[in-house]
Motif scaffolding. Structure first.
Motif, short mmCIF file in Angstrom:
data_model
loop_
_atom_site.label_atom_id
_atom_site.label_comp_id
_atom_site.label_asym_id
_atom_site.label_seq_id
_atom_site.Cartn_x
_atom_site.Cartn_y
_atom_site.Cartn_z
N GLU A 104 0.84 -1.21 0.00
CA GLU A 104 0.00 0.00 0.00
C GLU A 104 0.87 1.26 0.00
O GLU A 104 0.53 2.25 -0.65
N ALA A 105 1.98 1.22 0.73
CA ALA A 105 2.84 2.42 0.80
C ALA A 105 3.31 2.79 -0.61
O ALA A 105 3.29 3.97 -1.01
N ILE A 106 3.72 1.78 -1.38
CA ILE A 106 4.23 2.03 -2.73
C ILE A 106 3.09 2.43 -3.68
O ILE A 106 3.19 3.42 -4.42
N GLU A 107 2.00 1.70 -3.60
CA GLU A 107 0.85 1.96 -4.47
C GLU A 107 0.31 3.38 -4.28
O GLU A 107 0.06 4.11 -5.23
N TRP A 108 0.12 3.76 -3.03
CA TRP A 108 -0.46 5.08 -2.75
C TRP A 108 0.52 6.21 -3.10
O TRP A 108 0.10 7.27 -3.57
N ALA A 109 1.80 5.98 -2.85
CA ALA A 109 2.78 7.02 -3.19
C ALA A 109 2.71 7.28 -4.70
O ALA A 109 2.67 8.43 -5.16
N TRP A 110 2.68 6.20 -5.47
CA TRP A 110 2.64 6.33 -6.92
C TRP A 110 1.34 7.01 -7.38
O TRP A 110 1.34 7.88 -8.25
N GLU A 111 0.24 6.61 -6.73
CA GLU A 111 -1.06 7.19 -7.12
C GLU A 111 -1.08 8.70 -6.85
O GLU A 111 -1.52 9.49 -7.69
N LEU A 112 -0.61 9.08 -5.68
CA LEU A 112 -0.62 10.52 -5.36
C LEU A 112 0.27 11.30 -6.34
O LEU A 112 -0.14 12.33 -6.88
N LEU A 113 1.46 10.78 -6.57
CA LEU A 113 2.40 11.53 -7.43
C LEU A 113 1.93 11.60 -8.89
O LEU A 113 2.00 12.65 -9.51
N THR A 114 1.45 10.48 -9.40
CA THR A 114 1.20 10.44 -10.85
C THR A 114 -0.26 10.69 -11.24
O THR A 114 -0.52 11.22 -12.30
N LYS A 115 -1.20 10.32 -10.35
CA LYS A 115 -2.61 10.53 -10.72
C LYS A 115 -3.14 11.85 -10.17
O LYS A 115 -3.77 12.63 -10.86
N VAL A 116 -2.88 12.09 -8.87
CA VAL A 116 -3.43 13.31 -8.25
C VAL A 116 -2.58 14.52 -8.66
O VAL A 116 -3.10 15.53 -9.12
N TRP A 117 -1.28 14.40 -8.50
CA TRP A 117 -0.41 15.54 -8.80
C TRP A 117 0.12 15.52 -10.23
O TRP A 117 0.82 16.44 -10.66
N MET A 232 8.73 19.69 -2.63
CA MET A 232 7.58 19.28 -3.42
C MET A 232 6.86 20.49 -3.97
O MET A 232 6.34 20.46 -5.09
N CYS A 233 6.83 21.58 -3.21
CA CYS A 233 6.21 22.81 -3.72
C CYS A 233 6.98 23.31 -4.95
O CYS A 233 6.38 23.72 -5.94
N ALA A 234 8.32 23.23 -4.89
CA ALA A 234 9.11 23.67 -6.05
C ALA A 234 8.78 22.80 -7.27
O ALA A 234 8.62 23.31 -8.38
N VAL A 235 8.66 21.50 -7.05
CA VAL A 235 8.34 20.59 -8.17
C VAL A 235 6.96 20.92 -8.74
O VAL A 235 6.80 21.12 -9.94
N LEU A 236 5.96 21.02 -7.84
CA LEU A 236 4.58 21.19 -8.33
C LEU A 236 4.31 22.60 -8.85
O LEU A 236 3.40 22.81 -9.65
#
Ligand code: SER
Length: 412
Positions: A104-117, A232-236
């Motif tokens: 779940e840690a890996i799945e959710w990290a990926w989902e937040l980074l690539t789908k949400v952000w 992360m703010c700089a990235v986004l």
């Protein structure tokens, strides 16, 4: 997205997945005398990992106030010279206490980074601990990361420990390729390249290390993740420098108003400090020094404000001494901005306006914080002026005898 929206979207994402939003612990850890300042999100959960403490939740999410002023990755003297190290920073984290684990840690990290952000997948890299076959397979199975972007590293990079002893375990880091073309080679990962930026550390806590170095499995397995908020703010916000994000820009604007100087690093070159070892730059050394000074003042003001809000006070020992050093460093750099009167305290309301809704303690203690910083600035300016006068006298003396030796005074 504004920085507040970024912070809130992280918290909300994990809240929707069963995590309780918990407040940051104070940046001054009064119950842990071994620690000068809170330096990681996991500090407040140490007892839960060791099995000696409990919480009413098994999943948590937070943003932790941290101060790092020493250690090989954060030498105080370097802060302000580059554009991505800070004394004070926020660490966003999601936590599992004996609940979910690597998948779940890996799945959710990926989902937040690539789908949400919506970060571009081809720019993301994942590292895993050299023996962690399970994490490597999970990255390839539960995410659609480019399989060639999953790399193994040893203890130094991929085994996280809170200290010589205590809870620890293998970790998996996510790095972002910020090179212009987005096709950096694997050799750039973990090679200290600012354009290959570590953005998130997923730690799989499963051992306790004792004083002899022996690892004993913990009664339960846990997840501790840490994401540097300002990075992360700089990235986004698509900025090269953390100081160009809205986390810092209100402070830099206010410093400009007060000092009459302009921050130009962002306009010229994305914040690269050209004063160090480069010549022939179109930006004069003087402007570059102004930029450094403005970053130092903005950075240190944040650390001072949050530490004082959590009841620390400048003094001659321990935590207080660190604060005194921070204040003095900021005041010294303030002189490069032409400021020989107290001015740092005047920035507190700007910080309160930007961050007071997320951290009400700085609003509640605003006047106290201003008073402490102002008093400390006054004391230091007096000392500095006396010191500078003595220095000027000595310099004049030296010059005078040099001129005499060279017969300068007798030339017509
Ligand atoms: N404990 C890890 C760190 O501080 C992840 O939160 O990097």
């Amino acid at each position: 997205m504004t920085s507040s929206e970024i912070r809130n979207s992280f918290l909300k994402f994990f809240e929707e997945r069963g995590h309780s939003i918990v407040p940051s612990s104070p940046v001054v850890p009064y119950d842990d005398p071994t620690l000068l300042f809170t330096n990681a999100g996991m500090n407040q959960f140490k007892d839960v990992f060791l099995g000696t403490g409990r919480r009413p939740y098994k999943r948590a999410v937070d943003t932790q106030k941290c101060i790092r002023v020493s250690g090989k990755h954060n030498d105080l003297e370097e802060v302000g010279r580059d554009t991505y190290h800070h004394t004070f920073f926020e660490m966003l984290g999601n936590w599992s206490f004996g609940d979910y684990y690597k998948k779940e840690a890996i799945e959710w990290a990926w989902e937040l980074l690539t789908k949400v952000w919506e970060l571009p997948k081809n720019r993301l890299w994942a590292t895993v601990y050299k023996d962690d076959e399970e994490a490597e397979q999970l990255w390839k199975k539960v995410t659609d990361i480019d399989p060639t972007h999953v790399l193994r590293f040893g203890e130094k990079d991929n085994f996280w420990e809170m200290g010589e002893t205590g809870p620890c375990g293998p970790c998996s880091e996510i790095h972002m390729d910020r090179t212009p073309g987005g096709n950096a080679p694997a050799s750039m990962v973990n090679a200290g390249h600012p354009e290959m930026m570590e953005i998130w550390n997923l730690v799989f806590i499963q051992y306790d290390r004792d004083a002899s170095g022996k690892l004993t499995p913990l009664p339960a397995k846990h997840v501790d993740t840490g994401m540097g908020f300002e990075r992360m703010c700089a990235v986004l916000q698509n900025k090269e420098s953390n100081y160009d994000t809205d986390v810092f820009s209100p402070l830099l604007s206010r410093i400009s108003e007060i000092t009459g100087k302009t921050y130009q690093a962002s306009l010229e070159d994305g914040g690269v400090d050209r004063s160090r070892g480069q010549t022939g730059s179109s930006v004069s050394i003087q402007q570059s020094e102004i930029d450094v000074a403005m970053r130092v003042v903005a950075d240190h003001l944040r650390a001072l404000t949050f530490a004082i809000a959590d009841s620390a006070i400048p003094s001659n020992e321990g935590r207080g001494y660190v604060l005194r050093r921070l204040l003095r460093r900021a005041a010294r750099f303030g002189r490069n901005l032409g400021m020989d009167k107290p001015f740092i305290y005047k920035l507190v309301p700007t910080l309160v306006e930007a961050m007071g809704s997320s951290f009400p303690e700085i609003s509640q203690k605003r006047e106290h914080i201003e008073k402490v910083i102002k008093g400390e600035e006054e004391g230091f300016n007096n000392t500095l002026d006396r010191g500078l006068n003595v220095f000027n006298d000595i310099a004049l003396e030296t010059l005078h005898s040099q001129f005499q030796k060279e017969g300068y005074y007798y030339r017509s």
